[in-house]
Design an enzyme around this catalytic site. Structure first.
Site, PDB file in Angstrom:
ATOM      1  N   GLU A 161      45.431   5.681  33.147  1.00 18.13           N
ATOM      2  CA  GLU A 161      44.963   5.879  34.517  1.00 18.13           C
ATOM      3  C   GLU A 161      44.164   7.168  34.695  1.00 18.13           C
ATOM      4  OE1 GLU A 161      45.080   4.095  37.328  1.00 18.13           O
ATOM      5  OE2 GLU A 161      46.007   2.410  36.323  1.00 18.13           O
ATOM      6  N   GLU A 195      61.446  -0.487  18.176  1.00 17.95           N
ATOM      7  CA  GLU A 195      62.012   0.758  18.731  1.00 17.95           C
ATOM      8  C   GLU A 195      63.012   1.413  17.793  1.00 17.95           C
ATOM      9  OE1 GLU A 195      65.079  -2.098  20.848  1.00 17.95           O
ATOM     10  OE2 GLU A 195      62.911  -2.139  20.891  1.00 17.95           O
TER      11      GLU A 195
END
Length: 192
Positions: free
Chosen positions: A64, A95
Site C-alpha cells: 500500500e 510456516e
C-alpha cells in the site's frame, strides 16, 4: 437459530478489544517507529515477514505504501512463508520451516542497515524466527509484532510490540482479533 445481530455484536466487541489492546502498547509502537525511521533515513530498507494471516497483512501493508505515499516500491516489502502462492492459498508446512525464513530474507538482500519486522500472532512461528535470527545475526534492526505475552519471537528481536488481544471470538482464527490488532499496528508503523 443464531441471532445474527447478537453474533455481529460479539464480533464488534472483539474488534473493540483489539483496538484497546493496541492503545496499551503505543509507547512500544512509538519506540519502533523512531528506530525504523532512523534506519530508513540512513538508507536502509524495511522487510515485513510472516506466515498465514500475519504474512498477508505484512505484504498488504508494504504494497500500500508506493501508491498511497509515493515511496519507492522496494523501500518496504513483504515476505510470506510459502511465497506468492501463500497470498491466496494455504501452503501447508511453510510456516514451520525456520531455515526457509532465513533463506528468504537472505535472498531479499537484507543488510545491516535494514529493518526486519517479524509478524506472528502466536509469537512462535518458526519461519519468522529463522528470518529474525538471520537478520539479527547480520546487524539488521529486528522488530517482533506478536499477540502472545512472553513469546519466543519477542525474545529474539531487538524490539518487541506485544499486543495482548486474548482469546478470539472464533476459536483458533487469528485472522480476527489478532489480525485486526496487527493491521492497526502496521498502519501506525508505516504511516508514521
Amino acid at each position: 437459530m443464531i441471532d445474527t445481530k447478537k453474533y455481529l455484536e460479539a464480533i464488534h466487541e472483539a474488534d473493540l478489544e483489539a483496538v484497546r489492546a493496541v492503545g496499551r502498547v503505543l509507547s512500544e509502537v512509538a519506540h519502533a517507529v523512531d528506530a525504523i525511521a532512523a534506519r530508513l533515513d540512513a538508507g536502509g530498507k524495511w522487510i515485513n515477514v510472516g506466515a498465514g494471516t500475519s504474512g498477508r497483512l505484512g505484504v498488504l501493508d508494504a504494497s500500500e505504501l508506493p501508491p498511497t505515499f509515493g515511496v519507492a516500491p522496494r523501500l518496504v516489502t513483504g515476505l510470506i512463508a510459502g511465497g506468492d502462492e501463500a497470498l491466496v492459498n494455504a501452503v501447508e508446512g511453510a510456516e514451520d520451516d525456520e531455515a526457509q525464513g532465513a533463506e528468504d530474507v537472505k535472498l531479499a538482500g537484507i543488510r545491516a542497515q535494514d529493518v526486519l519486522l517479524g509478524i506472528a500472532a502466536s509469537g512462535a512461528t518458526p519461519y519468522v524466527a529463522g528470518a529474525l535470527r538471520w537478520g539479527k545475526g547480520i546487524g539488521a534492526l529486528t522488530v517482533a509484532l506478536v499477540c502472545a505475552p512472553h513469546s519466543h519471537l519477542a525474545s529474539i528481536a531487538d524490539l518487541a510490540i506485544v499486543v495482548e488481544t486474548g482469546p478470539e471470538v472464533l476459536r483458533g482464527s487469528t485472522r480476527m482479533k489478532a489480525g485486526t490488532a496487527q493491521k492497526l499496528v502496521l498502519n501506525m508503523l508505516s504511516t508514521a
